[in-house]
Motif scaffolding. Structure first.
Motif, PDB file in Angstrom:
ATOM      1  N   TYR A   1       0.843  -1.205   0.000  1.00  0.00           N
ATOM      2  CA  TYR A   1       0.000   0.000   0.000  1.00  0.00           C
ATOM      3  C   TYR A   1       0.879   1.256   0.000  1.00  0.00           C
ATOM      4  CZ  TYR A   1      -3.346   3.534   1.489  1.00  0.00           C
ATOM      5  OH  TYR A   1      -4.114   4.677   1.559  1.00  0.00           O
ATOM      6  N   ASP A   2       1.881   1.293   0.863  1.00  0.00           N
ATOM      7  CA  ASP A   2       2.778   2.453   0.930  1.00  0.00           C
ATOM      8  C   ASP A   2       3.501   2.662  -0.392  1.00  0.00           C
ATOM      9  OD1 ASP A   2       1.978   2.784   3.572  1.00  0.00           O
ATOM     10  OD2 ASP A   2       3.825   1.934   4.423  1.00  0.00           O
ATOM     11  N   TYR A   3       3.994   1.596  -0.975  1.00  0.00           N
ATOM     12  CA  TYR A   3       4.699   1.667  -2.263  1.00  0.00           C
ATOM     13  C   TYR A   3       3.769   2.190  -3.359  1.00  0.00           C
ATOM     14  CZ  TYR A   3       7.553   0.125  -6.233  1.00  0.00           C
ATOM     15  OH  TYR A   3       8.296   0.077  -7.384  1.00  0.00           O
ATOM     16  N   THR A   4       2.546   1.674  -3.362  1.00  0.00           N
ATOM     17  CA  THR A   4       1.556   2.104  -4.352  1.00  0.00           C
ATOM     18  C   THR A   4       1.233   3.588  -4.177  1.00  0.00           C
ATOM     19  OG1 THR A   4       0.635  -0.128  -4.393  1.00  0.00           O
ATOM     20  CG2 THR A   4      -0.761   1.617  -5.258  1.00  0.00           C
ATOM     21  N   GLN A   5       1.113   4.026  -2.937  1.00  0.00           N
ATOM     22  CA  GLN A   5       0.800   5.429  -2.654  1.00  0.00           C
ATOM     23  C   GLN A   5       1.921   6.358  -3.125  1.00  0.00           C
ATOM     24  OE1 GLN A   5      -2.404   5.457  -2.415  1.00  0.00           O
ATOM     25  NE2 GLN A   5      -2.520   6.709  -0.576  1.00  0.00           N
ATOM     26  N   VAL A   6       3.166   5.942  -2.947  1.00  0.00           N
ATOM     27  CA  VAL A   6       4.297   6.751  -3.400  1.00  0.00           C
ATOM     28  C   VAL A   6       4.222   6.949  -4.915  1.00  0.00           C
ATOM     29  CG1 VAL A   6       6.819   6.744  -3.725  1.00  0.00           C
ATOM     30  CG2 VAL A   6       5.839   6.204  -1.491  1.00  0.00           C
ATOM     31  N   LEU A   7       3.990   5.869  -5.645  1.00  0.00           N
ATOM     32  CA  LEU A   7       3.873   5.972  -7.108  1.00  0.00           C
ATOM     33  C   LEU A   7       2.670   6.811  -7.509  1.00  0.00           C
ATOM     34  CD1 LEU A   7       4.786   2.331  -8.195  1.00  0.00           C
ATOM     35  CD2 LEU A   7       6.152   4.399  -8.505  1.00  0.00           C
ATOM     36  N   LYS A   8       1.555   6.641  -6.828  1.00  0.00           N
ATOM     37  CA  LYS A   8       0.349   7.415  -7.143  1.00  0.00           C
ATOM     38  C   LYS A   8       0.602   8.899  -6.924  1.00  0.00           C
ATOM     39  CE  LYS A   8      -4.481   8.099  -6.108  1.00  0.00           C
ATOM     40  NZ  LYS A   8      -4.313   9.548  -6.104  1.00  0.00           N
ATOM     41  N   ARG A   9       1.212   9.261  -5.794  1.00  0.00           N
ATOM     42  CA  ARG A   9       1.498  10.679  -5.513  1.00  0.00           C
ATOM     43  C   ARG A   9       2.456  11.258  -6.543  1.00  0.00           C
ATOM     44  NH1 ARG A   9       1.205   9.069  -0.103  1.00  0.00           N
ATOM     45  NH2 ARG A   9       3.441   8.687   0.023  1.00  0.00           N
ATOM     46  N   GLN A  10       3.392  10.453  -6.985  1.00  0.00           N
ATOM     47  CA  GLN A  10       4.385  10.935  -7.941  1.00  0.00           C
ATOM     48  C   GLN A  10       3.794  11.159  -9.332  1.00  0.00           C
ATOM     49  OE1 GLN A  10       7.876   8.474  -8.137  1.00  0.00           O
ATOM     50  NE2 GLN A  10       8.884   9.775  -9.631  1.00  0.00           N
ATOM     51  N   TYR A  11       2.907  10.265  -9.772  1.00  0.00           N
ATOM     52  CA  TYR A  11       2.441  10.319 -11.157  1.00  0.00           C
ATOM     53  C   TYR A  11       0.959  10.607 -11.342  1.00  0.00           C
ATOM     54  CZ  TYR A  11       6.958   8.217 -12.167  1.00  0.00           C
ATOM     55  OH  TYR A  11       8.291   7.977 -12.280  1.00  0.00           O
ATOM     56  N   MET A  12       0.154  10.394 -10.332  1.00  0.00           N
ATOM     57  CA  MET A  12      -1.299  10.485 -10.523  1.00  0.00           C
ATOM     58  C   MET A  12      -1.976  11.198  -9.350  1.00  0.00           C
ATOM     59  SD  MET A  12      -1.958   6.690 -12.082  1.00  0.00           S
ATOM     60  CE  MET A  12      -3.664   7.032 -12.413  1.00  0.00           C
ATOM     61  N   LYS A  13      -1.442  12.365  -8.985  1.00  0.00           N
ATOM     62  CA  LYS A  13      -1.949  13.100  -7.823  1.00  0.00           C
ATOM     63  C   LYS A  13      -3.445  13.369  -7.882  1.00  0.00           C
ATOM     64  CE  LYS A  13       2.359  15.460  -6.984  1.00  0.00           C
ATOM     65  NZ  LYS A  13       3.126  16.621  -7.342  1.00  0.00           N
ATOM     66  N   SER A  14      -3.938  13.685  -9.057  1.00  0.00           N
ATOM     67  CA  SER A  14      -5.346  14.090  -9.172  1.00  0.00           C
ATOM     68  C   SER A  14      -6.319  12.920  -9.328  1.00  0.00           C
ATOM     69  CB  SER A  14      -5.519  15.056 -10.353  1.00  0.00           C
ATOM     70  OG  SER A  14      -5.205  14.387 -11.563  1.00  0.00           O
ATOM     71  N   SER A  15      -5.806  11.711  -9.384  1.00  0.00           N
ATOM     72  CA  SER A  15      -6.687  10.547  -9.529  1.00  0.00           C
ATOM     73  C   SER A  15      -7.386  10.240  -8.215  1.00  0.00           C
ATOM     74  CB  SER A  15      -5.886   9.316  -9.959  1.00  0.00           C
ATOM     75  OG  SER A  15      -5.410   9.504 -11.260  1.00  0.00           O
ATOM     76  N   GLU A  16      -8.439   9.458  -8.323  1.00  0.00           N
ATOM     77  CA  GLU A  16      -9.193   9.052  -7.139  1.00  0.00           C
ATOM     78  C   GLU A  16      -8.276   8.340  -6.155  1.00  0.00           C
ATOM     79  OE1 GLU A  16     -12.599   6.707  -8.244  1.00  0.00           O
ATOM     80  OE2 GLU A  16     -12.893   7.903 -10.043  1.00  0.00           O
ATOM     81  N   PRO A  17      -8.553   8.462  -4.857  1.00  0.00           N
ATOM     82  CA  PRO A  17      -7.700   7.795  -3.866  1.00  0.00           C
ATOM     83  C   PRO A  17      -7.837   6.272  -3.916  1.00  0.00           C
ATOM     84  CG  PRO A  17      -9.570   8.850  -2.800  1.00  0.00           C
ATOM     85  CD  PRO A  17      -9.627   9.234  -4.253  1.00  0.00           C
ATOM     86  N   ILE A  18      -6.830   5.618  -3.376  1.00  0.00           N
ATOM     87  CA  ILE A  18      -6.835   4.164  -3.268  1.00  0.00           C
ATOM     88  C   ILE A  18      -7.102   3.832  -1.807  1.00  0.00           C
ATOM     89  CG2 ILE A  18      -5.415   2.090  -3.426  1.00  0.00           C
ATOM     90  CD1 ILE A  18      -3.784   3.596  -5.533  1.00  0.00           C
ATOM     91  N   SER A  19      -8.079   2.972  -1.568  1.00  0.00           N
ATOM     92  CA  SER A  19      -8.394   2.613  -0.188  1.00  0.00           C
ATOM     93  C   SER A  19      -7.616   1.387   0.270  1.00  0.00           C
ATOM     94  CB  SER A  19      -9.894   2.358  -0.032  1.00  0.00           C
ATOM     95  OG  SER A  19     -10.291   1.283  -0.842  1.00  0.00           O
TER      96      SER A  19
END
Length: 167
Positions: free
Chosen positions: A49-67
């Protein structure tokens, strides 16, 4: 030529080359040369989850959150792909709330990190693009420029694992 389920859809010449590497016992060495660092620290659902969040913040900030991002032992790699992305909608106090979940086959914990990253990138791309279309693959390549090579290498890795040569 043996059936190579992870390489269906690839040209016969390529499949034959992989078959030759397998028969000669050289596929493992080829993969080890490309990915000398075989392990990684992402072994728990929290770490994933933490790893996925890092990638999401880096490349897809405006996308829907991941629960949730978890390793799922129930995913059968050939039948259900490598991971899944689901959007669950629930009614909560008169409003429709949706949650995005990423589930990755537990078998992939043992992958070299670049291959696991490719799978996470793939599932993250589904936040924006539901279909495997041109825009989807462009987004994957934006997050991971070597996406297509890594996908192929993951298929090689799984082929080697299934061949019975993997320890």
């Amino acid at each position: 030529m043996h059936d190579l389920p992870y390489l269906r859809g690839y040209p016969d010449t390529l499949r034959q080359q992989v078959q030759q590497l397998l028969a000669a016992g050289k596929l493992a060495a080829t993969l080890a040369q490309r990915y000398p660092q075989s392990g990684h620290d992402i072994q728990t659902d929290k770490a994933l989850y933490d790893y996925t969040q890092v990638l999401k913040r880096q490349y897809m900030k405006s996308s829907e959150p991941i629960s949730k991002a978890v390793f799922d032992p129930k995913i059968h790699i050939i039948n259900n792909a490598l991971g899944t992305h689901t959007q669950i909608s629930r009614v909560q106090g008169g409003k429709l709330k949706s949650k995005n979940e990423i589930r990755i086959a537990s078998q992939l914990k043992q992958l070299p990190l670049p291959l696991l990253r490719m799978v996470v990138v793939h599932e993250l791309a589904h936040l924006r693009e539901k279909e495997h279309n041109k825009a989807f693959y462009q987004l994957c390549q934006y997050m991971e420029p070597a996406y297509h090579q890594l996908e192929f290498d993951l298929r090689l890795y799984l082929t080697w694992q299934d061949s019975g040569s993997a320890a």
